[in-house]
Design a protein around this motif. Sequence first.
Motif, PDB file in Angstrom:
ATOM      1  N   ALA A 103       0.837  -1.519   0.090  1.00  0.00           N
ATOM      2  CA  ALA A 103       0.089  -0.016  -0.071  1.00  0.00           C
ATOM      3  C   ALA A 103       0.801   1.235  -0.055  1.00  0.00           C
ATOM      4  O   ALA A 103       0.643   2.185  -0.662  1.00  0.00           O
ATOM      5  N   ARG A 104       1.887   1.356   0.813  1.00  0.00           N
ATOM      6  CA  ARG A 104       2.744   2.441   0.861  1.00  0.00           C
ATOM      7  C   ARG A 104       3.818   2.417  -0.496  1.00  0.00           C
ATOM      8  O   ARG A 104       4.153   3.583  -0.660  1.00  0.00           O
ATOM      9  N   LYS A 105       3.955   1.331  -1.004  1.00  0.00           N
ATOM     10  CA  LYS A 105       4.787   1.524  -2.322  1.00  0.00           C
ATOM     11  C   LYS A 105       3.696   1.850  -3.682  1.00  0.00           C
ATOM     12  O   LYS A 105       4.144   2.105  -4.757  1.00  0.00           O
ATOM     13  N   GLY A 106       2.473   1.792  -3.456  1.00  0.00           N
ATOM     14  CA  GLY A 106       1.486   1.956  -4.493  1.00  0.00           C
ATOM     15  C   GLY A 106       0.886   0.938  -4.952  1.00  0.00           C
ATOM     16  O   GLY A 106      -0.192   1.115  -5.517  1.00  0.00           O
ATOM     17  N   GLY A 159      -4.322  -1.927 -11.182  1.00  0.00           N
ATOM     18  CA  GLY A 159      -5.224  -3.027 -11.411  1.00  0.00           C
ATOM     19  C   GLY A 159      -4.878  -4.153 -11.980  1.00  0.00           C
ATOM     20  O   GLY A 159      -5.459  -4.905 -12.978  1.00  0.00           O
ATOM     21  N   ALA A 160      -3.288  -4.282 -12.081  1.00  0.00           N
ATOM     22  CA  ALA A 160      -2.610  -5.427 -13.024  1.00  0.00           C
ATOM     23  C   ALA A 160      -2.777  -7.146 -12.497  1.00  0.00           C
ATOM     24  O   ALA A 160      -2.996  -7.856 -13.169  1.00  0.00           O
ATOM     25  N   ARG A 161      -2.997  -6.920 -10.944  1.00  0.00           N
ATOM     26  CA  ARG A 161      -2.874  -8.393 -10.316  1.00  0.00           C
ATOM     27  C   ARG A 161      -3.917  -9.106 -10.876  1.00  0.00           C
ATOM     28  O   ARG A 161      -3.774 -10.249 -11.093  1.00  0.00           O
ATOM     29  N   ASP A 162      -5.193  -8.638 -10.958  1.00  0.00           N
ATOM     30  CA  ASP A 162      -6.340  -9.595 -11.273  1.00  0.00           C
ATOM     31  C   ASP A 162      -6.689  -9.443 -12.619  1.00  0.00           C
ATOM     32  O   ASP A 162      -7.890  -9.883 -13.191  1.00  0.00           O
ATOM     33  N   THR A 163      -5.985  -8.797 -13.517  1.00  0.00           N
ATOM     34  CA  THR A 163      -6.125  -8.936 -15.005  1.00  0.00           C
ATOM     35  C   THR A 163      -4.876  -9.539 -15.710  1.00  0.00           C
ATOM     36  O   THR A 163      -3.689  -9.634 -15.672  1.00  0.00           O
TER      37      THR A 163
END
Length: 222
Positions: free
Chosen positions: A209-212, A217-221
């Motif tokens: 979260a602190r790194k962005g 939304g790449a994780r679930d794409t």
Amino acid sequence: MTPRNPALARRPSTAPTEVTAPVDAPERPGSDGEHALQCAYGTEDRAEKFYSEQVRNRLLPAMVAFVRRMEMVFVATSDAGGECDASLRSGPPGFLTVLDDRTLAYPEYRGNGVHASLGNISENAHVGLLMLDFEQDRIGLHVNGSARIVEAERFHAEFPDVPRDPARGRQAERWVVVSVEEAYVHCRKHIPQMQRVPLRRDWGTDDPARKGGDYFGARDTP
């Protein structure tokens, strides 16, 4: 993720197909391609004026002072096959170290572990650095040259006068040492004016979260 595919043809160039560089062109900065396009587009005089007045093979004193106050640098690299990458490196003023007028270095901090820029440098030593002053003078500096990767302990043994950063998360794991081949100004005409605001940086964190995080939304794409 779509892997790089060497079988995919490069996009065709939009440059004129019959362009050739002058046969007996004198030695000068730049590539054969840019020299050829200068001839094709009728910009030889402007280009020659820029080369002669602005392009140098070392860092001039004003360039050294500029580098030393920079807090970020854009790094352009490519692998052995010409696949390119552009990345950002940042730190407090002075994180870019001028070793002499023909050599500078920047630290590689802990990152995402991909090593895209370093991987390219390990295959192809050519690098392009761009530093921009958005706040004060709205001007930029290009530095092109060849790079080598030096592990931190070896770097400090080779350059003992370079201090180690004591801040947590800013201990360099290794350094990139760049031998300067070209240094020249970047026009201020299109550089936006920016204003500094207070910012707390989370150096060294692995908190997504602190790194962005997954901002795009790449994780679930797929």
